[in-house]
Design a protein around this motif. Sequence first.
Motif, PDB file in Angstrom:
ATOM      1  N   ALA A  58      15.650   6.810 -30.440  1.00  0.00           N
ATOM      2  CA  ALA A  58      16.765   5.851 -30.534  1.00  0.00           C
ATOM      3  C   ALA A  58      17.525   6.054 -31.840  1.00  0.00           C
ATOM      4  O   ALA A  58      18.763   5.994 -31.856  1.00  0.00           O
ATOM      5  CB  ALA A  58      16.243   4.419 -30.436  1.00  0.00           C
ATOM      6  N   LEU A  59      16.811   6.328 -32.934  1.00  0.00           N
ATOM      7  CA  LEU A  59      17.464   6.604 -34.207  1.00  0.00           C
ATOM      8  C   LEU A  59      18.321   7.864 -34.123  1.00  0.00           C
ATOM      9  O   LEU A  59      19.439   7.908 -34.649  1.00  0.00           O
ATOM     10  CB  LEU A  59      16.419   6.752 -35.314  1.00  0.00           C
ATOM     11  N   ALA A  60      17.842   8.883 -33.429  1.00  0.00           N
ATOM     12  CA  ALA A  60      18.618  10.113 -33.252  1.00  0.00           C
ATOM     13  C   ALA A  60      19.891   9.838 -32.455  1.00  0.00           C
ATOM     14  O   ALA A  60      20.964  10.364 -32.786  1.00  0.00           O
ATOM     15  CB  ALA A  60      17.775  11.182 -32.555  1.00  0.00           C
ATOM     16  N   LEU A  61      19.801   9.016 -31.423  1.00  0.00           N
ATOM     17  CA  LEU A  61      20.988   8.672 -30.632  1.00  0.00           C
ATOM     18  C   LEU A  61      21.997   7.900 -31.476  1.00  0.00           C
ATOM     19  O   LEU A  61      23.210   8.151 -31.401  1.00  0.00           O
ATOM     20  CB  LEU A  61      20.597   7.864 -29.398  1.00  0.00           C
ATOM     21  N   ILE A  62      21.513   6.980 -32.301  1.00  0.00           N
ATOM     22  CA  ILE A  62      22.397   6.214 -33.182  1.00  0.00           C
ATOM     23  C   ILE A  62      23.064   7.152 -34.189  1.00  0.00           C
ATOM     24  O   ILE A  62      24.256   7.033 -34.475  1.00  0.00           O
ATOM     25  CB  ILE A  62      21.620   5.083 -33.884  1.00  0.00           C
ATOM     26  N   PHE A  63      22.312   8.105 -34.703  1.00  0.00           N
ATOM     27  CA  PHE A  63      22.843   9.072 -35.662  1.00  0.00           C
ATOM     28  C   PHE A  63      23.975   9.892 -35.039  1.00  0.00           C
ATOM     29  O   PHE A  63      25.051  10.050 -35.639  1.00  0.00           O
ATOM     30  CB  PHE A  63      21.716   9.976 -36.165  1.00  0.00           C
ATOM     31  N   ILE A  64      23.759  10.411 -33.831  1.00  0.00           N
ATOM     32  CA  ILE A  64      24.793  11.195 -33.145  1.00  0.00           C
ATOM     33  C   ILE A  64      26.006  10.315 -32.853  1.00  0.00           C
ATOM     34  O   ILE A  64      27.158  10.739 -33.030  1.00  0.00           O
ATOM     35  CB  ILE A  64      24.232  11.821 -31.847  1.00  0.00           C
ATOM     36  N   PHE A  65      25.768   9.071 -32.422  1.00  0.00           N
ATOM     37  CA  PHE A  65      26.855   8.120 -32.162  1.00  0.00           C
ATOM     38  C   PHE A  65      27.694   7.925 -33.424  1.00  0.00           C
ATOM     39  O   PHE A  65      28.928   7.994 -33.386  1.00  0.00           O
ATOM     40  CB  PHE A  65      26.278   6.782 -31.693  1.00  0.00           C
TER      41      PHE A  65
END
Length: 158
Positions: A58-65
């Motif tokens: 989830a942190l990786a998805l937030i980072f890409i977002f």
Amino acid sequence: MNHDHGMEGMAPPPPSTNGTAGMHHHMSTAMMHMTFFWGKKAEILFSGWPGTRPGMYALALIFIFLLAFLVEWLSHSRLIKPGSRDVPAGLFQTLLHCIRVGLAYLVMLGVMSFNGGVFLAAVAGHTLGFFLFGSRVFKKNTESSSYEKHSDLPPMSC
């Protein structure tokens, strides 16, 4: 007719003890996806990241977002004051362009993980960023003239 292009008489590379037939680089045993897949077991941007700890995907998805969102913000921002001196303003504009391109490449490399969640996070970041900073929704009527400059940087070209 020989199509070896000067390769005749050359011996093949000697076989190695690990069966890689002379390869000089270590091969990873993990398979790289070449089609979109869904799931939390992905490697995004860095080796071993996000890993398997809870919440890291989830942190990786937030980072890409956030990276995609920042690309849109930089693409539509006005950080250089009108009437600024040309050389300092040009250098700052070049720095902004460098940051924007670097962030855009990071988003692209993240999407190249072929993880469906990463792809959706990148598209959502670009979409929200454009909606807030590039669309007509939040612009004043005086800014709607097509002749007026709306950002410091030229449009991104893909």
